[in-house]
Design a protein around this motif. Structure first.
Motif, PDB file in Angstrom:
ATOM      1  N   ASN A   1       0.762  -1.219  -0.683  1.00 26.75           N
ATOM      2  CA  ASN A   1      -0.056  -0.091   0.154  1.00 26.75           C
ATOM      3  C   ASN A   1       0.697   1.219  -0.039  1.00 26.75           C
ATOM      4  O   ASN A   1       2.089   1.268   0.339  1.00 26.75           O
ATOM      5  CB  ASN A   1      -0.624   0.177   1.136  1.00 26.75           C
ATOM      6  N   SER A   2       0.646   2.145  -0.129  1.00 24.17           N
ATOM      7  CA  SER A   2       1.179   3.587  -0.161  1.00 24.17           C
ATOM      8  C   SER A   2       1.020   3.826   0.971  1.00 24.17           C
ATOM      9  O   SER A   2       0.737   4.093   1.994  1.00 24.17           O
ATOM     10  CB  SER A   2       0.343   4.488  -1.291  1.00 24.17           C
ATOM     11  N   ALA A   3       2.560   4.034   1.500  1.00 27.71           N
ATOM     12  CA  ALA A   3       2.830   4.348   2.715  1.00 27.71           C
ATOM     13  C   ALA A   3       2.800   6.268   2.605  1.00 27.71           C
ATOM     14  O   ALA A   3       3.127   7.155   2.007  1.00 27.71           O
ATOM     15  CB  ALA A   3       4.476   3.998   2.721  1.00 27.71           C
ATOM     16  N   ALA A   4       2.475   6.613   3.951  1.00 24.01           N
ATOM     17  CA  ALA A   4       2.188   8.317   4.067  1.00 24.01           C
ATOM     18  C   ALA A   4       3.913   8.771   4.551  1.00 24.01           C
ATOM     19  O   ALA A   4       4.819   7.842   4.307  1.00 24.01           O
ATOM     20  CB  ALA A   4       1.444   8.067   5.706  1.00 24.01           C
ATOM     21  N   PHE A   5       3.714   9.595   3.821  1.00 22.94           N
ATOM     22  CA  PHE A   5       4.963  10.409   3.586  1.00 22.94           C
ATOM     23  C   PHE A   5       5.684  10.402   4.683  1.00 22.94           C
ATOM     24  O   PHE A   5       6.801   9.958   5.190  1.00 22.94           O
ATOM     25  CB  PHE A   5       4.785  12.129   3.328  1.00 22.94           C
ATOM     26  N   ALA A   6       5.051  10.308   6.693  1.00 23.66           N
ATOM     27  CA  ALA A   6       5.610  10.474   7.711  1.00 23.66           C
ATOM     28  C   ALA A   6       6.234   9.194   8.226  1.00 23.66           C
ATOM     29  O   ALA A   6       7.606   8.768   8.112  1.00 23.66           O
ATOM     30  CB  ALA A   6       5.173  10.231   8.409  1.00 23.66           C
ATOM     31  N   GLN A   7       5.779   7.715   7.464  1.00 25.64           N
ATOM     32  CA  GLN A   7       6.457   6.620   7.537  1.00 25.64           C
ATOM     33  C   GLN A   7       7.679   6.244   6.786  1.00 25.64           C
ATOM     34  O   GLN A   7       8.725   5.970   7.040  1.00 25.64           O
ATOM     35  CB  GLN A   7       5.069   5.401   7.346  1.00 25.64           C
ATOM     36  N   SER A   8       7.458   7.123   4.685  1.00 30.84           N
ATOM     37  CA  SER A   8       8.965   7.149   4.382  1.00 30.84           C
ATOM     38  C   SER A   8       9.715   7.280   4.480  1.00 30.84           C
ATOM     39  O   SER A   8      11.384   7.619   4.653  1.00 30.84           O
ATOM     40  CB  SER A   8       7.966   7.198   2.796  1.00 30.84           C
ATOM     41  N   LEU A   9       9.369   8.794   5.467  1.00 31.29           N
ATOM     42  CA  LEU A   9       9.871   9.445   6.157  1.00 31.29           C
ATOM     43  C   LEU A   9      11.155   8.955   7.618  1.00 31.29           C
ATOM     44  O   LEU A   9      12.323   8.826   7.410  1.00 31.29           O
ATOM     45  CB  LEU A   9      10.453  10.388   6.861  1.00 31.29           C
ATOM     46  N   GLN A  10      10.546   8.378   8.068  1.00 28.71           N
ATOM     47  CA  GLN A  10      10.932   6.724   8.941  1.00 28.71           C
ATOM     48  C   GLN A  10      11.837   5.795   8.817  1.00 28.71           C
ATOM     49  O   GLN A  10      12.776   5.751   9.572  1.00 28.71           O
ATOM     50  CB  GLN A  10       9.951   6.752   9.870  1.00 28.71           C
ATOM     51  N   THR A  11      11.486   5.609   7.643  1.00 28.62           N
ATOM     52  CA  THR A  11      12.231   4.776   7.073  1.00 28.62           C
ATOM     53  C   THR A  11      13.543   4.562   6.526  1.00 28.62           C
ATOM     54  O   THR A  11      14.494   3.827   7.148  1.00 28.62           O
ATOM     55  CB  THR A  11      11.304   3.711   6.156  1.00 28.62           C
TER      56      THR A  11
END
Lengths: 379, 108, 171
Positions: A4-14
């Motif tokens: 699923n498309s991840a939220a921007f915040a989660q991507s940054l965290q990853t």
């Protein structure tokens, strides 16, 4: 289907690997507003002047900085340095509230724009509905600002603006419906996902998988959405509320300095949001023809994928913004009765027809697009 | 203190806000002279009812029926506001005011 | 719910209540309408917390973008721009306020008891229900169990549309 498309915040965290999620949520919100919305507003004023100059066979700003780029900062400094002038008798509270509502409405929509598969600020399940809802907050802003100016002509312009926005919301909403019918979801990330490689059984994410070419009714409703978006943002040919030659400056006559700057910023951000909406719904958002980045020849780091998808999305959206500016210097302004007549007697029946047509198409052909029908025809 | 916060963010909170909105709606309708002000009070009451429906839909039924009821409330309130404002505009054309005390043509 | 989310919920409740007080009591009818806008926004946030995300979107679209504009138009068409004759102080404010206090206290007691009763019997699937998106269930309900009210509301809206246009027609 897939990740699923991840939220921007989660991507940054990853990517960065450390820090609590709420911190990255704040960072992503600030990044989208301060690195995308506000710079776009500033650059759009410059681009508008340069593009209009080109269409009118002149040069435009070229004195301040290379190619006149620093004109943006010069304008900004001028606006900030102007006297904070509120006309005597004007309603101070409404005068301050109105530009705030416009900016809230325009910039709040950036939260659900699909900048890239991993870059959606908040991929809420009611994505498109949220986008539509937050842009309707602009209408009371314009109306209250025009009343607060205590000026007959501003009030006239503001009432026309509010009537126009409220009327054209209907074709816009009806033009969003065919896409919702096809995708079966209001979630923007899923809608864009379904317009690419991953959802087809063969062939690539070429333009013929975009919703624009899904069926002829979608093709028509994409243009209806674009025209409705033009009217929502008070751009020519629908800019009677700001009619420069008729109502002085319409509803923003009494606004000067940074308040006017906020109005202009709100309008340009709204243009971006409307173009982004058309891009995401009909032009395939971040999808690149022939390529799905996750399954490319060699593995690409996810940060680079996000960057490429963002660039593609931005290119498509900026092309539409260019078309909006192009139309400004091409078409004459519609009179207010022509404007309303076009909406209620033209666009609304057409949009209803498109929704009905798409529904019938989905039922008859089982939801397959023209491309899929042709592909399945031979086999 | 903590349990008050727990209650306020739970069912009690929703019902209290609904009750406050309902009471303020009633007070507004009873005390305002301006007919548009009366309409504002009515809108408050409708919102209070919608909040109640949605809250009970979550905490009591865990089903969608309360939200469907709230959706109907929103739709009907919009229709009612449109008709009420049309009536108010008609009245204004007649009497050049929206004061509800002036609506006395049927008296005596 | 984390502390931050709770804080936002309490803030939204406070916004709703304060705006509602302004709607009921503010003498300037235009400011009362603007406060109504804030009340609608607060109620939309409350809907989101109650797991009614679709309803929150509809609330903003219909109320903030629609009913508010209607009311503001009515105010602006019936009040004078320059001589803001908007004073609407209720001279008879005392009786409604007493009535309101009595009504609210009895309502509070009843609802408190009801809420305690309901919370003591939590329904099954509460967590799952609260987390689901609500667009699809509402759609299925509208075209399934609630088909008759749905069609009746469409007829009602058509009647209201025609009636409002007819009533407000120019001479």
């Amino acid at each position: 289907m897939g990740a699923n498309s991840a939220a921007f915040a989660q991507s940054l965290q990853t990517w960065i690997g450390a820090g609590p999620l709420w911190l990255w949520a704040l960072v992503s919100a600030a990044a989208v507003i301060f690195l995308l919305a506000l710079p776009f507003g500033g650059l759009a004023t410059y681009a508008e002047r340069k593009i209009s100059a080109d269409f009118q066979d002149r040069i435009g700003p070229n004195r301040v900085g290379p190619w006149g780029l620093f004109q943006i900062f010069a304008d900004l400094v001028k606006m900030l340095a102007k006297e904070d002038f509120i006309p005597k008798g004007a309603d101070r509270f409404l005068f301050n509230l109105a530009p705030a509502l416009v900016v809230i409405g325009a910039c709040g929509a950036f939260a659900v724009l699909p900048l890239g598969r991993q870059l959606i600020g908040a991929d809420v399940n009611i994505g498109i509905l949220y986008l539509f809802a937050i842009t309707t907050v602009i209408a009371p802003g314009l109306l209250l600002g025009s009343w607060g100016s205590q000026n007959k002509w501003s009030l006239l312009g503001g009432m026309r603006a509010a009537a126009q926005i409220v009327s054209y919301e209907i074709p816009v909403a009806l033009s969003i419906l065919p896409v919702v019918l096809i995708s079966g979801t209001l979630q923007v990330g899923l809608i864009v996902d379904q317009q690419g490689w991953s959802w087809a059984s063969s062939a690539a994410g070429t333009p013929h998988f975009w919703n624009l070419f899904h069926n002829p009714f979608c093709f028509l409703s994409a243009f209806l959405l674009f025209v409705g978006g033009l009217a929502e943002t008070n751009r020519i040919p629908f800019d009677l509320p700001e009619a420069e030659s008729e109502l002085v400056s319409g509803f923003n006559t009494e606004f000067s300095g940074i308040r006017f700057g906020l109005y202009a910023l709100g309008e340009f951000c709204d243009v971006f949001v409307m173009s982004a909406m058309v891009t995401a719904l009909y032009l395939g958002g971040w999808q690149i023809p022939f390529i799905t980045l996750e399954q490319f020849l060699f593995p690409i780091p996810s940060g680079l994928i996000a960057l490429i998808q963002f660039t593609v999305f931005l290119l498509k959206t900026l092309f539409l913004v260019f078309v909006v500016m192009w139309l400004r210097w091409t078409l004459p302004r519609l009179r207010v009765d022509q404007l309303m007549g076009l909406c209620w007697k033209g666009l609304v029946p057409l949009a209803l027809f498109c929704v009905f047509g798409t529904a019938v198409w989905m039922w008859v052909f089982g939801g397959r697009s023209i491309a899929q029908l042709i592909a399945g025809f031979g086999g | 203190m903590r349990e008050y916060v727990e209650m306020a963010t739970g069912l009690h909170g929703y019902l209290t806000v609904g009750a406050i909105l309902l009471t303020l709606g009633i007070v507004g309708v009873l005390s305002r002279k301006n007919t548009i002000g009366i309409l504002l009070g009515v809108e408050l009451m409708l919102n209070a009812a919608a909040i109640n429906f949605v809250a009970f839909s979550k905490y009591r039924a865990a089903a969608i029926d309360g939200q469907v009821a709230a959706l109907f409330i929103i739709l009907i309130a919009a229709a009612e506001a449109a008709v009420a404002l049309a009536i108010i505009l008609r009245f204004y054309r007649l009497k050049q005011t929206v004061d509800s005390d002036e609506a006395n043509l049927l008296r005596n | 719910m984390s502390a931050g989310l709770k804080l936002v919920l309490l803030g939204a409740q406070a916004l709703t209540v304060v705006s509602a007080i302004l709607v009921a009591f503010h003498p300037n009818i235009l400011y009362a309408s603007v406060s109504l806008l804030a009340t609608f926004a607060g109620v939309a946030v409350l809907f989101v917390y109650a797991g009614a995300d679709f309803l929150a979107g509809v609330q903003v679209v219909v109320y903030v973008g629609g009913v508010t504009i209607l009311i503001l138009f009515a105010v602006m068409l019936t009040q004078w721009l320059y001589e803001m004759r908007l004073r609407d102080v209720g001279v008879k404010l005392l009786m409604p306020c007493i009535l309101g206090v009595l009504f609210f206290s009895s309502l509070f007691k009843v609802l408190g008891g009801l809420a305690a009763w309901v919370l003591a019997r939590p329904p099954e699937g509460l967590e799952k229900f609260a987390a689901l998106p609500k667009t699809e269930p509402i759609g299925e309900a509208l075209l399934g169990a609630y088909l008759l009210p749905f069609e009746a509301v469409t007829v009602l809206l058509l009647g209201a549309l025609v009636g409002a246009v007819w009533l407000a027609r120019p001479k």
